[in-house]
Motif scaffolding. Structure first.
Motif, PDB file in Angstrom:
ATOM      1  N   LEU A 153      -3.855   8.882   2.763  1.00  0.00           N
ATOM      2  CA  LEU A 153      -3.749   8.923   4.216  1.00  0.00           C
ATOM      3  C   LEU A 153      -2.536   9.749   4.635  1.00  0.00           C
ATOM      4  CD1 LEU A 153      -4.533   5.191   5.073  1.00  0.00           C
ATOM      5  CD2 LEU A 153      -6.106   7.111   4.950  1.00  0.00           C
ATOM      6  N   SER A 199      -0.502   9.234   7.167  1.00  0.00           N
ATOM      7  CA  SER A 199       0.576   8.402   7.683  1.00  0.00           C
ATOM      8  C   SER A 199       0.189   6.941   7.504  1.00  0.00           C
ATOM      9  CB  SER A 199       0.807   8.709   9.163  1.00  0.00           C
ATOM     10  OG  SER A 199       1.705   7.802   9.727  1.00  0.00           O
ATOM     11  N   LYS A 200       1.173   6.067   7.631  1.00  0.00           N
ATOM     12  CA  LYS A 200       0.908   4.646   7.457  1.00  0.00           C
ATOM     13  C   LYS A 200       0.022   4.089   8.566  1.00  0.00           C
ATOM     14  CE  LYS A 200       3.361   0.373   6.515  1.00  0.00           C
ATOM     15  NZ  LYS A 200       4.654  -0.265   6.351  1.00  0.00           N
ATOM     16  N   LEU A 205       0.777  -1.240   0.000  1.00  0.00           N
ATOM     17  CA  LEU A 205       0.000   0.000   0.000  1.00  0.00           C
ATOM     18  C   LEU A 205       0.811   1.294   0.000  1.00  0.00           C
ATOM     19  CD1 LEU A 205      -3.070  -0.468   2.320  1.00  0.00           C
ATOM     20  CD2 LEU A 205      -3.072  -0.030  -0.088  1.00  0.00           C
ATOM     21  N   TYR A 264      -9.667   9.433   7.925  1.00  0.00           N
ATOM     22  CA  TYR A 264      -8.655   9.604   8.972  1.00  0.00           C
ATOM     23  C   TYR A 264      -9.036  10.738   9.872  1.00  0.00           C
ATOM     24  CZ  TYR A 264      -6.543  13.171   5.904  1.00  0.00           C
ATOM     25  OH  TYR A 264      -6.307  14.253   5.102  1.00  0.00           O
ATOM     26  N   HIS A 312      -8.846  -1.647   4.837  1.00  0.00           N
ATOM     27  CA  HIS A 312      -7.730  -2.281   4.128  1.00  0.00           C
ATOM     28  C   HIS A 312      -6.881  -3.127   5.066  1.00  0.00           C
ATOM     29  CE1 HIS A 312      -5.514   1.194   5.733  1.00  0.00           C
ATOM     30  NE2 HIS A 312      -4.413   0.515   5.493  1.00  0.00           N
ATOM     31  N   LYS A 313      -6.852  -2.784   6.346  1.00  0.00           N
ATOM     32  CA  LYS A 313      -6.077  -3.569   7.310  1.00  0.00           C
ATOM     33  C   LYS A 313      -6.700  -4.946   7.511  1.00  0.00           C
ATOM     34  CE  LYS A 313      -4.761   0.644   9.660  1.00  0.00           C
ATOM     35  NZ  LYS A 313      -4.919   1.474  10.856  1.00  0.00           N
ATOM     36  N   TYR A 333      -1.246   4.119  -2.241  1.00  0.00           N
ATOM     37  CA  TYR A 333      -2.528   4.551  -1.698  1.00  0.00           C
ATOM     38  C   TYR A 333      -2.371   5.243  -0.349  1.00  0.00           C
ATOM     39  CZ  TYR A 333      -4.649   2.033  -5.457  1.00  0.00           C
ATOM     40  OH  TYR A 333      -5.008   1.632  -6.699  1.00  0.00           O
ATOM     41  N   VAL A 334      -1.456   4.769   0.469  1.00  0.00           N
ATOM     42  CA  VAL A 334      -1.232   5.414   1.764  1.00  0.00           C
ATOM     43  C   VAL A 334      -0.679   6.815   1.555  1.00  0.00           C
ATOM     44  CG1 VAL A 334       0.166   5.331   3.854  1.00  0.00           C
ATOM     45  CG2 VAL A 334      -0.994   3.289   3.064  1.00  0.00           C
ATOM     46  N   ARG A 335       0.263   6.960   0.646  1.00  0.00           N
ATOM     47  CA  ARG A 335       0.832   8.285   0.390  1.00  0.00           C
ATOM     48  C   ARG A 335      -0.189   9.233  -0.216  1.00  0.00           C
ATOM     49  NH1 ARG A 335       5.061   7.145  -3.344  1.00  0.00           N
ATOM     50  NH2 ARG A 335       5.262   5.022  -2.672  1.00  0.00           N
ATOM     51  N   TYR A 341     -11.711   6.785   1.875  1.00  0.00           N
ATOM     52  CA  TYR A 341     -10.703   6.869   2.929  1.00  0.00           C
ATOM     53  C   TYR A 341     -11.242   7.691   4.087  1.00  0.00           C
ATOM     54  CZ  TYR A 341      -9.878  11.523   1.044  1.00  0.00           C
ATOM     55  OH  TYR A 341     -10.042  12.808   0.618  1.00  0.00           O
TER      56      TYR A 341
END
Length: 133
Positions: free
Chosen positions: A97, A99-100, A89, A133, A116-117, A92-94, A131
């Motif tokens: 989101l 941060s990881k 990921l 956060y 996703h986790k 997609y994380v960058r 997404y």
């Protein structure tokens, strides 16, 4: 009025009400996908209880907000993610989101809608929906 993307409308409504510091948001039109996404957000602790109200037309959902959503939105187009991309990921994380370790990407899989986790833990791929956060 025509609603092109009910999921995008729902996530935008949640984000706008969070920014106004409202205690609840009313989402319309209601759909099964929006309800499943709200279940994932509730399980992860981003929203409180929600209730479906049948008004005879589209249906409405009232969501209790907890003040924990900093940003949420849809991912369009809905990119397919394989299991290997779920583990890594980086792209997609960058992109979505901060941060990881902070936030989730909501994924629709063959086992249902999940974060996703959880999809990486179950070793299945899917389609990225949004997404939070």
């Amino acid at each position: 009025m025509v609603f092109v993307n009910p999921l995008a409308n729902a996530l935008t409504s949640i984000y706008n009400n969070e920014m106004r510091r409202n205690k609840q948001a009313i989402i319309m039109p209601a759909s099964k996908l929006v309800i499943n996404v709200l279940r994932v957000m509730q399980k992860e602790g981003y929203v409180g209880e929600f209730e479906y109200i049948d008004d005879g037309r589209w249906g409405k959902i009232t969501v209790q907000l907890l003040g924990r959503v900093n940003k949420c939105g849809p991912i369009t187009p809905r990119y397919p993610l394989s299991y290997r991309q779920m583990i890594a990921l980086p792209d997609y994380v960058r992109r979505y989101l901060p941060s990881k370790e902070i936030g989730i990407i909501i994924v629709s899989t063959s086992k249902g809608v999940m974060s996703h986790k959880e999809a990486a833990r179950l070793r299945i791929g899917g389609v990225a929906l949004g997404y939070v956060y």
